[in-house]
Design a protein around this motif. Sequence first.
Motif, PDB file in Angstrom:
ATOM      1  N   LYS A   4       1.438  -1.428   0.279  1.00  0.00           N
ATOM      2  CA  LYS A   4      -0.040  -0.201  -0.054  1.00  0.00           C
ATOM      3  C   LYS A   4       1.192   1.492  -0.020  1.00  0.00           C
ATOM      4  CE  LYS A   4      -4.025   2.633   2.423  1.00  0.00           C
ATOM      5  NZ  LYS A   4      -3.502   3.166   3.060  1.00  0.00           N
ATOM      6  N   ARG A   5       1.787   1.367   0.770  1.00  0.00           N
ATOM      7  CA  ARG A   5       2.782   2.141   0.528  1.00  0.00           C
ATOM      8  C   ARG A   5       4.034   2.583  -0.626  1.00  0.00           C
ATOM      9  NH1 ARG A   5       3.493   7.501   1.434  1.00  0.00           N
ATOM     10  NH2 ARG A   5       5.048   7.819   2.500  1.00  0.00           N
ATOM     11  N   ALA A   6       4.523   1.434  -0.395  1.00  0.00           N
ATOM     12  CA  ALA A   6       4.703   1.653  -2.491  1.00  0.00           C
ATOM     13  C   ALA A   6       4.278   2.059  -3.404  1.00  0.00           C
ATOM     14  CB  ALA A   6       5.756   0.288  -2.362  1.00  0.00           C
ATOM     15  N   MET A   7       2.531   2.141  -3.168  1.00  0.00           N
ATOM     16  CA  MET A   7       1.458   2.289  -4.711  1.00  0.00           C
ATOM     17  C   MET A   7       1.203   4.236  -3.597  1.00  0.00           C
ATOM     18  SD  MET A   7       0.137   0.957  -7.129  1.00  0.00           S
ATOM     19  CE  MET A   7      -0.294   1.864  -7.466  1.00  0.00           C
ATOM     20  N   GLU A   8       0.959   4.269  -2.479  1.00  0.00           N
ATOM     21  CA  GLU A   8       0.876   5.543  -2.977  1.00  0.00           C
ATOM     22  C   GLU A   8       2.761   6.615  -2.848  1.00  0.00           C
ATOM     23  OE1 GLU A   8       1.250   5.367   1.981  1.00  0.00           O
ATOM     24  OE2 GLU A   8      -1.103   5.350   1.563  1.00  0.00           O
ATOM     25  N   ILE A   9       3.056   5.782  -2.791  1.00  0.00           N
ATOM     26  CA  ILE A   9       5.032   6.104  -3.102  1.00  0.00           C
ATOM     27  C   ILE A   9       4.826   6.597  -4.615  1.00  0.00           C
ATOM     28  CG2 ILE A   9       7.062   6.698  -3.013  1.00  0.00           C
ATOM     29  CD1 ILE A   9       7.502   5.246   0.108  1.00  0.00           C
ATOM     30  N   TYR A  10       4.593   5.729  -5.825  1.00  0.00           N
ATOM     31  CA  TYR A  10       4.431   5.684  -7.062  1.00  0.00           C
ATOM     32  C   TYR A  10       3.310   6.549  -7.647  1.00  0.00           C
ATOM     33  CZ  TYR A  10       3.454   3.988 -11.580  1.00  0.00           C
ATOM     34  OH  TYR A  10       3.351   3.524 -12.180  1.00  0.00           O
ATOM     35  N   ASN A  11       2.245   6.299  -6.760  1.00  0.00           N
ATOM     36  CA  ASN A  11       1.609   7.602  -7.385  1.00  0.00           C
ATOM     37  C   ASN A  11       1.201   9.228  -7.140  1.00  0.00           C
ATOM     38  OD1 ASN A  11      -0.481   5.622  -8.840  1.00  0.00           O
ATOM     39  ND2 ASN A  11      -1.122   4.699  -7.226  1.00  0.00           N
ATOM     40  N   SER A  12       2.483   9.281  -5.963  1.00  0.00           N
ATOM     41  CA  SER A  12       2.190  10.983  -5.149  1.00  0.00           C
ATOM     42  C   SER A  12       3.516  11.466  -6.325  1.00  0.00           C
ATOM     43  CB  SER A  12       3.010  10.393  -4.190  1.00  0.00           C
ATOM     44  OG  SER A  12       3.533  11.775  -3.676  1.00  0.00           O
ATOM     45  N   LYS A  13       3.026  12.757  -6.742  1.00  0.00           N
ATOM     46  CA  LYS A  13       4.142  13.453  -7.266  1.00  0.00           C
ATOM     47  C   LYS A  13       5.216  13.931  -6.470  1.00  0.00           C
ATOM     48  CE  LYS A  13       0.221  16.102  -9.737  1.00  0.00           C
ATOM     49  NZ  LYS A  13      -0.585  14.931 -10.056  1.00  0.00           N
ATOM     50  N   ASP A  14       5.221  13.575  -5.223  1.00  0.00           N
ATOM     51  CA  ASP A  14       5.994  14.710  -4.571  1.00  0.00           C
ATOM     52  C   ASP A  14       7.511  13.414  -4.583  1.00  0.00           C
ATOM     53  OD1 ASP A  14       5.094  16.590  -3.493  1.00  0.00           O
ATOM     54  OD2 ASP A  14       3.559  15.071  -1.718  1.00  0.00           O
ATOM     55  N   THR A  15       8.907  13.803  -4.225  1.00  0.00           N
ATOM     56  CA  THR A  15       9.727  12.464  -3.818  1.00  0.00           C
ATOM     57  C   THR A  15      10.516  11.992  -2.944  1.00  0.00           C
ATOM     58  OG1 THR A  15      10.758  13.677  -6.205  1.00  0.00           O
ATOM     59  CG2 THR A  15      11.600  12.555  -4.697  1.00  0.00           C
ATOM     60  N   PHE A  16      10.356  11.025  -3.108  1.00  0.00           N
ATOM     61  CA  PHE A  16      10.803   9.894  -1.618  1.00  0.00           C
ATOM     62  C   PHE A  16      11.573   9.535  -1.376  1.00  0.00           C
ATOM     63  CE2 PHE A  16       5.918  10.736  -1.455  1.00  0.00           C
ATOM     64  CZ  PHE A  16       5.655  10.946  -0.303  1.00  0.00           C
ATOM     65  N   ALA A  17      12.909   9.202  -0.740  1.00  0.00           N
ATOM     66  CA  ALA A  17      13.961   8.565  -0.244  1.00  0.00           C
ATOM     67  C   ALA A  17      13.243   6.979  -0.127  1.00  0.00           C
ATOM     68  CB  ALA A  17      14.576   9.729   0.379  1.00  0.00           C
ATOM     69  N   VAL A  18      13.987   6.369  -1.097  1.00  0.00           N
ATOM     70  CA  VAL A  18      13.303   4.884  -0.852  1.00  0.00           C
ATOM     71  C   VAL A  18      15.056   3.828  -1.405  1.00  0.00           C
ATOM     72  CG1 VAL A  18      12.207   2.727  -1.815  1.00  0.00           C
ATOM     73  CG2 VAL A  18      10.285   5.054  -2.083  1.00  0.00           C
ATOM     74  N   HIS A  19      15.147   3.070  -0.440  1.00  0.00           N
ATOM     75  CA  HIS A  19      16.284   2.480  -0.940  1.00  0.00           C
ATOM     76  C   HIS A  19      16.087   0.201  -0.060  1.00  0.00           C
ATOM     77  CE1 HIS A  19      18.627   5.857  -0.099  1.00  0.00           C
ATOM     78  NE2 HIS A  19      17.688   6.401   1.427  1.00  0.00           N
ATOM     79  N   LEU A  20      16.936  -0.064  -1.189  1.00  0.00           N
ATOM     80  CA  LEU A  20      16.755  -1.121  -1.758  1.00  0.00           C
ATOM     81  C   LEU A  20      18.653  -1.948  -1.658  1.00  0.00           C
ATOM     82  CD1 LEU A  20      15.586  -4.128  -2.324  1.00  0.00           C
ATOM     83  CD2 LEU A  20      16.330  -3.643  -4.681  1.00  0.00           C
ATOM     84  N   GLY A  21      18.405  -2.568  -0.038  1.00  0.00           N
ATOM     85  CA  GLY A  21      19.922  -2.941   0.220  1.00  0.00           C
ATOM     86  C   GLY A  21      20.844  -1.835   0.041  1.00  0.00           C
ATOM     87  N   GLY A  22      20.468  -0.778   0.849  1.00  0.00           N
ATOM     88  CA  GLY A  22      21.337  -0.222   1.295  1.00  0.00           C
ATOM     89  C   GLY A  22      21.466   1.072   0.077  1.00  0.00           C
TER      90      GLY A  22
END
Length: 62
Positions: A4-22
């Motif tokens: 659900k949170r991944a979808m919120e970030i994907y659909n947002s006009k804002d930019t979020f810092a997301v990391h995978l394994g650093g």
Amino acid sequence: MDTKRAMEIYNSKDTFAVHLGGQSVWIENVDEANGMATVQVGSNPLDTQTVSCDRLKEEGEA
């Protein structure tokens, strides 16, 4: 991160810092039905991976 949170970030006009394994990643697509996300690793648009959403971390998330 949950799907659900991944979808919120994907659909947002804002930019979020997301990391995978650093590494910084950009969410390109979310498959809600399977709980998977396709992400771009770093700044290389050809370097994509499809991973479980629970492997993604939002900056500041433990």
